[in-house]
Design a protein around this motif. Sequence first.
Motif, PDB file in Angstrom:
ATOM      1  N   SER A  88       0.809  -1.790  -0.344  1.00  0.00           N
ATOM      2  CA  SER A  88       0.181  -0.169  -0.420  1.00  0.00           C
ATOM      3  C   SER A  88       0.987   1.519   0.056  1.00  0.00           C
ATOM      4  O   SER A  88       0.414   2.811  -0.275  1.00  0.00           O
ATOM      5  N   HIS A  89       1.737   0.808   0.404  1.00  0.00           N
ATOM      6  CA  HIS A  89       3.111   2.541   0.446  1.00  0.00           C
ATOM      7  C   HIS A  89       4.167   2.066  -0.044  1.00  0.00           C
ATOM      8  O   HIS A  89       5.394   1.987   0.745  1.00  0.00           O
ATOM      9  N   PRO A  90       4.918   1.689  -0.822  1.00  0.00           N
ATOM     10  CA  PRO A  90       5.816   1.245  -1.617  1.00  0.00           C
ATOM     11  C   PRO A  90       6.555   2.383  -1.150  1.00  0.00           C
ATOM     12  O   PRO A  90       7.937   2.597  -1.541  1.00  0.00           O
ATOM     13  N   LEU A  91       6.023   3.562  -1.401  1.00  0.00           N
ATOM     14  CA  LEU A  91       7.370   5.220  -1.876  1.00  0.00           C
ATOM     15  C   LEU A  91       7.814   5.201  -0.481  1.00  0.00           C
ATOM     16  O   LEU A  91       8.613   6.122  -0.442  1.00  0.00           O
ATOM     17  N   GLY A  92       7.520   4.567   0.943  1.00  0.00           N
ATOM     18  CA  GLY A  92       7.922   4.720   1.616  1.00  0.00           C
ATOM     19  C   GLY A  92       9.207   4.189   2.180  1.00  0.00           C
ATOM     20  O   GLY A  92      10.032   4.425   3.116  1.00  0.00           O
ATOM     21  N   ILE A  93       8.861   2.723   1.179  1.00  0.00           N
ATOM     22  CA  ILE A  93       9.669   1.728   1.802  1.00  0.00           C
ATOM     23  C   ILE A  93      11.193   1.953   1.207  1.00  0.00           C
ATOM     24  O   ILE A  93      12.094   2.036   1.125  1.00  0.00           O
ATOM     25  N   VAL A  94      11.174   2.667  -0.235  1.00  0.00           N
ATOM     26  CA  VAL A  94      11.723   3.929  -1.044  1.00  0.00           C
ATOM     27  C   VAL A  94      12.631   5.005  -0.235  1.00  0.00           C
ATOM     28  O   VAL A  94      14.097   4.463  -0.439  1.00  0.00           O
ATOM     29  N   GLN A  95      12.079   5.112   0.211  1.00  0.00           N
ATOM     30  CA  GLN A  95      12.113   6.710   0.969  1.00  0.00           C
ATOM     31  C   GLN A  95      13.385   6.199   2.650  1.00  0.00           C
ATOM     32  O   GLN A  95      14.109   6.650   2.339  1.00  0.00           O
ATOM     33  N   GLY A  96      12.645   4.963   2.798  1.00  0.00           N
ATOM     34  CA  GLY A  96      13.810   4.815   3.602  1.00  0.00           C
ATOM     35  C   GLY A  96      15.018   4.129   3.722  1.00  0.00           C
ATOM     36  O   GLY A  96      15.682   4.249   3.784  1.00  0.00           O
ATOM     37  N   PHE A  97      14.976   3.487   2.122  1.00  0.00           N
ATOM     38  CA  PHE A  97      16.588   3.141   1.215  1.00  0.00           C
ATOM     39  C   PHE A  97      17.450   4.607   0.849  1.00  0.00           C
ATOM     40  O   PHE A  97      18.617   3.936   1.321  1.00  0.00           O
ATOM     41  N   PHE A  98      16.419   5.733   0.102  1.00  0.00           N
ATOM     42  CA  PHE A  98      17.191   6.944  -0.080  1.00  0.00           C
ATOM     43  C   PHE A  98      17.331   7.423   1.474  1.00  0.00           C
ATOM     44  O   PHE A  98      18.870   8.267   1.262  1.00  0.00           O
ATOM     45  N   ALA A  99      16.725   6.987   2.453  1.00  0.00           N
ATOM     46  CA  ALA A  99      17.359   7.600   3.422  1.00  0.00           C
ATOM     47  C   ALA A  99      18.463   7.806   4.449  1.00  0.00           C
ATOM     48  O   ALA A  99      19.258   8.128   4.629  1.00  0.00           O
ATOM     49  N   GLN A 100      18.224   6.098   4.128  1.00  0.00           N
ATOM     50  CA  GLN A 100      19.602   5.371   5.083  1.00  0.00           C
ATOM     51  C   GLN A 100      20.740   5.736   3.774  1.00  0.00           C
ATOM     52  O   GLN A 100      22.441   5.885   4.465  1.00  0.00           O
ATOM     53  N   ASN A 101      20.607   5.418   2.825  1.00  0.00           N
ATOM     54  CA  ASN A 101      21.728   5.907   1.641  1.00  0.00           C
ATOM     55  C   ASN A 101      21.966   7.012   1.184  1.00  0.00           C
ATOM     56  O   ASN A 101      23.392   6.967   0.106  1.00  0.00           O
ATOM     57  N   GLY A 102      20.955   8.262   1.107  1.00  0.00           N
ATOM     58  CA  GLY A 102      21.707   9.288   0.331  1.00  0.00           C
ATOM     59  C   GLY A 102      21.504   8.993  -0.827  1.00  0.00           C
ATOM     60  O   GLY A 102      20.876   8.629  -1.303  1.00  0.00           O
ATOM     61  N   VAL A 103      22.427  10.302  -1.307  1.00  0.00           N
ATOM     62  CA  VAL A 103      22.766   9.790  -2.895  1.00  0.00           C
ATOM     63  C   VAL A 103      23.118   8.512  -4.076  1.00  0.00           C
ATOM     64  O   VAL A 103      23.946   8.863  -4.732  1.00  0.00           O
ATOM     65  N   ASN A 104      24.486   8.134  -2.503  1.00  0.00           N
ATOM     66  CA  ASN A 104      25.303   6.633  -2.942  1.00  0.00           C
ATOM     67  C   ASN A 104      24.014   5.984  -3.664  1.00  0.00           C
ATOM     68  O   ASN A 104      22.872   5.242  -3.939  1.00  0.00           O
ATOM     69  N   PRO A 105      24.423   5.821  -5.455  1.00  0.00           N
ATOM     70  CA  PRO A 105      23.672   5.343  -5.603  1.00  0.00           C
ATOM     71  C   PRO A 105      22.957   3.417  -5.624  1.00  0.00           C
ATOM     72  O   PRO A 105      22.139   3.166  -6.198  1.00  0.00           O
ATOM     73  N   GLY A 106      23.801   3.211  -4.737  1.00  0.00           N
ATOM     74  CA  GLY A 106      23.554   1.442  -4.208  1.00  0.00           C
ATOM     75  C   GLY A 106      22.283   1.559  -3.522  1.00  0.00           C
ATOM     76  O   GLY A 106      21.013   0.466  -3.753  1.00  0.00           O
ATOM     77  N   TRP A 107      21.585   2.552  -3.518  1.00  0.00           N
ATOM     78  CA  TRP A 107      19.894   2.277  -2.466  1.00  0.00           C
ATOM     79  C   TRP A 107      18.898   1.870  -3.642  1.00  0.00           C
ATOM     80  O   TRP A 107      17.941   1.147  -3.156  1.00  0.00           O
ATOM     81  N   GLU A 108      19.188   2.253  -5.106  1.00  0.00           N
ATOM     82  CA  GLU A 108      18.261   1.593  -5.706  1.00  0.00           C
ATOM     83  C   GLU A 108      18.028   0.451  -6.355  1.00  0.00           C
ATOM     84  O   GLU A 108      17.614  -0.220  -6.136  1.00  0.00           O
ATOM     85  N   LYS A 109      19.697  -0.062  -6.052  1.00  0.00           N
ATOM     86  CA  LYS A 109      19.644  -2.021  -6.542  1.00  0.00           C
ATOM     87  C   LYS A 109      19.031  -2.102  -5.020  1.00  0.00           C
ATOM     88  O   LYS A 109      18.538  -3.591  -5.242  1.00  0.00           O
ATOM     89  N   LYS A 110      19.038  -1.323  -4.148  1.00  0.00           N
ATOM     90  CA  LYS A 110      18.570  -2.236  -2.126  1.00  0.00           C
ATOM     91  C   LYS A 110      17.492  -2.464  -2.199  1.00  0.00           C
ATOM     92  O   LYS A 110      16.643  -3.432  -2.175  1.00  0.00           O
ATOM     93  N   VAL A 111      16.704  -1.718  -3.409  1.00  0.00           N
ATOM     94  CA  VAL A 111      14.904  -1.196  -3.468  1.00  0.00           C
ATOM     95  C   VAL A 111      14.383  -2.072  -3.960  1.00  0.00           C
ATOM     96  O   VAL A 111      13.991  -3.189  -3.828  1.00  0.00           O
ATOM     97  N   ILE A 112      15.384  -2.455  -5.105  1.00  0.00           N
ATOM     98  CA  ILE A 112      14.945  -4.181  -6.824  1.00  0.00           C
ATOM     99  C   ILE A 112      14.829  -4.672  -5.625  1.00  0.00           C
ATOM    100  O   ILE A 112      13.628  -5.987  -5.651  1.00  0.00           O
ATOM    101  N   GLU A 113      16.079  -5.388  -4.996  1.00  0.00           N
ATOM    102  CA  GLU A 113      16.363  -6.569  -3.957  1.00  0.00           C
ATOM    103  C   GLU A 113      14.695  -6.780  -3.118  1.00  0.00           C
ATOM    104  O   GLU A 113      14.690  -7.702  -3.078  1.00  0.00           O
TER     105      GLU A 113
END
Length: 642
Positions: free
Chosen positions: A9-34
């Motif tokens: 119901s709130h997938p963008l919240g999940i994405v926000q969590g990974f983004f907040a943890q990793n910042g501009v580090n591009p690794g956060w995008e792979k973590k979202v997919i995984e």
Amino acid sequence: MPCGEDWLSHPLGIVQGFFAQNGVNPGWEKKVIEYFKEKLKENNAPKWVPSLNEVPLHYLKPNSFVKFRCMIQDMFDPEFYMGVYETVNRNTKARVLHFGKYRDVAECGPQQEVDLNSPRTTTLERQTFYCVPVPGESTWVKEVYVNTNQARVSPSTSYTPSRHKRSYEDDEDMDLQPNKQKEQHAGTRQAGSVGGLQWCGEPKRLETEASSGQQLNSLNFSSPFDLNFPLPGEKGPACLVKVYEDWDCFKVNDVLELYGILSVDPVLSILNNDERDASSLLDPMECTDTAEEQRVHSPPASLVPRIHVVLAQKLQHINPLLPACLNKEESKTCKFVSSFMSELSPVRAELLGFLTHALLGDSLAAEYLILHLISTVYTRRDVLPLGKFTVNLSGCPRNSTFTEHLYRIIQHLVPASFHLQMTIANMNHLKFIPHKDYTANRLVSGLLQLPSNTSLVIDETLLEQGQLDTPGVHNVTALSNLITWQKVDYDFSYHQMEFPCNINVFITSEGRSLLPADCQIHLQPQLIPPNMEEYMNSLLSAVLPSVLNKFRIYLTLLRFLDYSISDEITKAVEDDFVEMRKNDPQSITADDLHQLLIVARFLSLSAGQTTLSRERWLRAKQLESLRRTRLQQQKCVNGNEL
């Protein structure tokens, strides 16, 4: 980190969590997919994801996690978006970093504004596909998917425990505008553009529908938009699909299963509601687009929703009764597949009996229909497609409903099909070949824009005397090229572009077909039912649903089996060919040998054998001899008609 059902119901919240943890580090995008990959591996998790194929749009919560089974109808120019951007609070001057991935609209609070000059802003690229439901998808396929889906949805913007599902077919009066969309952002939305980048998320170019003038393909929507479905009468949603990774792996006409975030933001519809106000949101360069291009490239999100893809899988088949891994190594160790293969012989015998009844008692024609239904182009040698097996069933009653009812039988067996009535009017007026509309900058679909393994049944018994005009001649040529070369030449005005395909073409005719065919079998009915409709209905009702499902599994599964011929059998076939030529040089040619090998191939596969045996080779020769003898007998009766 959000948990439980929040990922649905709130997938963008999940994405926000990974983004907040990793910042501009591009690794956060792979973590979202995984993360989402792992979630979907959990027990029956895919069944809990709401599907746009089964659930009406107004039952789906904006920005929720959804899936969509679709075909790529068109591909557009890549578009730029702000992957990372910064907002500034007008009062406190506090700065906040945001992600732009999986969004169409920038997220801004009431006192925030986007800092367009921030050095932390990054510009990224994504691809947009225009996707439609799988053309010609059979009713039984939709029903199986509906019955297995366990998503809990309701007309409100939140999920409830009550299970309420309705298909698009049952929901024609639905209000496509989801409720309370504006509540999805806490503050006011802001929009603007800089350097050609629209930070409100408005895509640079949204390529969508066909002209509403394509009347034979219209769906009678109350809106001015034609959703550009290849086949007439199709229902369901069309979607603009935003792809962020590996979009080079996909091509037009691929069938995909998508998992992503649903976007139905009203801002996306602003061009349709008030073009004058909207022009202030666009970069001046956008004004170079024609009014028609703007109209059809920016459809209301309530009619053509957007999906921001998290995971995409190319489907090799759409049979919901089978695992999706049939063409992979896992299929060899799949318990379901090995179990089914062990009981293949009785299934084939039952299917042969069923089709014999459907073909009015003609068991030889039923044998060839089975071979046709499991045939597929397995490779291409230069321009020659190997494995195609177009069958022409001649001797069909003229102007009767036989083909229509036979098509219904086929429709109950295959996942996707289309029945083409070959009348002079249809050949002259229907749009067979997709063409590029440069004014609106989109690919206008045609009847022959079909996914692989679609069964195309052509009824030539309806053809009356008349004259084909220029479009009619082009359509006949297109059908001939499809059958002979398994390709369709799309019309780009200044040039033609070849699109390879893999379509099973079955032609019914009174005499020999006007179209080319790999194999002609003349129908010899053993009975003529007084009422064809009652006969076919009773035939279908007499088959248990479980048996019908076995037929469906059988016809899909055998397409994916490997096949080979040993050196020993190859030598035996060569010797046999030399011997046949020696006895009667006129009786068999190299083309006849090729036909024999094709028949032997699919005869072996129909029995679950992945190598050619001496027994199957002799059986193939026997079938071909019977078929040829029947044609010769008919030729003697009707002169040179055949």
